[in-house]
Every structure is written in C-alpha cells, then in structure tokens.
Design an enzyme around this catalytic site. Structure first.
Site, short mmCIF file in Angstrom:
data_model
loop_
_atom_site.label_atom_id
_atom_site.label_comp_id
_atom_site.label_asym_id
_atom_site.label_seq_id
_atom_site.Cartn_x
_atom_site.Cartn_y
_atom_site.Cartn_z
CB SER A 70 -4.65 -3.03 9.46
OG SER A 70 -5.25 -2.20 8.51
CD GLU B 212 -3.02 0.86 2.21
OE1 GLU B 212 -4.01 0.27 1.73
OE2 GLU B 212 -2.92 1.19 3.42
#
Length: 262
Positions: free
Chosen positions: A218, A56
C-alpha cells in the site's frame, strides 16, 4: 471515519462466511478438492524478479470509494503479466472492495503468475474456497485474528499447498509469526483508520526476520520510494491503486517499471 473500520469489516466477513456456509457446506468444498493442483510459489517468483511487483486487481476501497467499478479482471490481469508483474493479487471481498471469488477463478487460467487471494480471512472455509478458486497464496492479517487462529489457518493453508503471506502493521504483531509463514508483509495502511504512511515499512524493516521475504503493501506510487524500499531489504511490493486508477493499468505498470530502469 472512526478507528474501527477493520472491526466493521471483520464482523461483516464473519456474517458473510456463515451465510455462504449455509448455502454450500465446508464438507462439500472439501469433497470438491480432489487432487490439489500444485501451487505456484510467490516467494520464488519474487526472489527471482528484479522488481518484485505484485500487481493488484481491485475495484474499490473503503477509503477511496470506487476506483474502477467496471474493471474486468480477464482483461487487466493478463495485461499485468505482459507488463512485467511478478505476481497477481485479486481482492475477493464484495462489500468493501467490490470483488468476489469469481474474479480469481476467471483469471487463474489466464496467467502463469502466482495468484494471491486478498481478503479478510477468518475461517478455514475461506481457505478451501481459495484453493478451489485457484489461489496459490493467501493473506492472513494479524490485526484480524488471534495468534492461535493465525497459526491454525497457516497450517491448513500449507496442508492445502498454498503459501502464506502474513500481514502486520506494528511491531507487536511480530508475535504472530509461526512456522507456516512464507512471506511477511508490512501494511503501510492502518486498517483502523485507513491512513497510509510508507514510513511504516522503513520503521519495521529493522525488526523483520531476515529469513523471510519482505513485502511492502500500500501507498507505493513513486519510483524513488520503491528504490528506497528495495535498499531497505524489501523484495515484494503490493501495488494496486496506482495502476487501477488509470485508464490502462497495464500501461501504468509498464511505465512504472520503465521508470525504475531495472
């Protein structure tokens, strides 16, 4: 921070989209589409990959503040591909994450990998934006939508030949699953408090539908955690901060993959 960070973000997002639509109408975006560009499949890329890392690009977050405020996506994204990423995620939220659609537009010609538009999508308008910017996949966050909104947006995404990654955080959000979902993501970060707990992926793994590809999102920073998640059935791993907080995200990803010895 209160437990309402997500509500704050979504409320601001609706205002942001309304202003954008005043400037450039949805009808105008639709006219610009022409013949849709064929999308690259993130699902296929992750299925074929030994690692499944979706690397990301993000400059900041509400919980950590600035991470890499001056980062250039045209440098970092090709570096991610060289290092061995399976897919790319680009945050396009300006206020809370320091991103924008121009970041996605800029990297689309620079990578062969499927690209995910990571944002708080609440309107069809954003799907047309995503397609025009070159996104192959869009994120739909269950906690930011009603079940009906999620299904309608998923259907439109498929009509625009983009895949759908549905993000959930708790078991009751499995009610958001519908026929237009290609991948299911478990966010280990509570979007109300922004507290991160990777155990969330392990807790929900027992409940996830076997026919979908699973993505853990995450809080993944250690190779051991990565291996345990793969053993639990996950085939996609959305990782940003672990790489972006270093001087060289490309090297950080390369080192992580070396440590995995896949």
């Amino acid at each position: 921070m209160t437990t309402d960070i997500l509500h704050t973000i979504v409320a601001h997002k609706r205002t942001e989209i309304a202003l954008q639509e005043e400037a450039v109408s949805q009808d105008f975006l639709i006219q610009q589409l022409g013949t849709p560009r064929p999308s690259k499949s993130l699902k296929q890329a992750l299925t074929a990959s030994p690692s499944g890392i979706i690397a990301e690009f993000k400059r900041r977050s509400p919980s950590k503040g600035d991470i890499a405020p001056q980062a250039d996506p045209t440098v970092i994204v090709p570096g991610y591909e060289r290092a061995g990423a399976s897919g790319i995620s680009v945050l396009t939220d300006p206020k809370f994450f320091g991103g924008n659609l121009k970041d996605l537009q800029a990297v689309r010609p620079l990578t062969h990998l499927p690209v995910l538009r990571k944002d708080f999508i609440v309107s069809p308008y954003q799907l047309y934006q995503a397609k025009l910017a070159g996104a192959d996949v869009v994120l739909l966050i269950a906690a930011a939508l009603t079940v009906d909104e999620c299904k309608a947006l998923g259907k439109l995404a498929h009509q625009l030949e983009m895949e759908v990654l549905l993000e959930i955080h708790m078991e009751k959000e499995l009610d958001y699953l519908h026929e237009h979902v290609d991948l299911i993501g478990v966010n280990n970060r509570n979007l109300g408090t922004f507290h991160t707990d990777v155990e969330n992926s392990f807790r929900l793994a027992r409940k996830l539908p076997k026919e979908l590809l699973w993505v853990s999102e995450s809080g993944i920073s250690q190779p051991d955690t990565f291996r345990q998640l793969r053993e639990a059935g996950f085939r996609g791993f959305l990782m940003g901060e672990t790489f972006m907080k270093t001087p060289s995200p490309e090297k950080a990803l390369s080192d992580f993959l070396q440590a995995l010895a896949l």
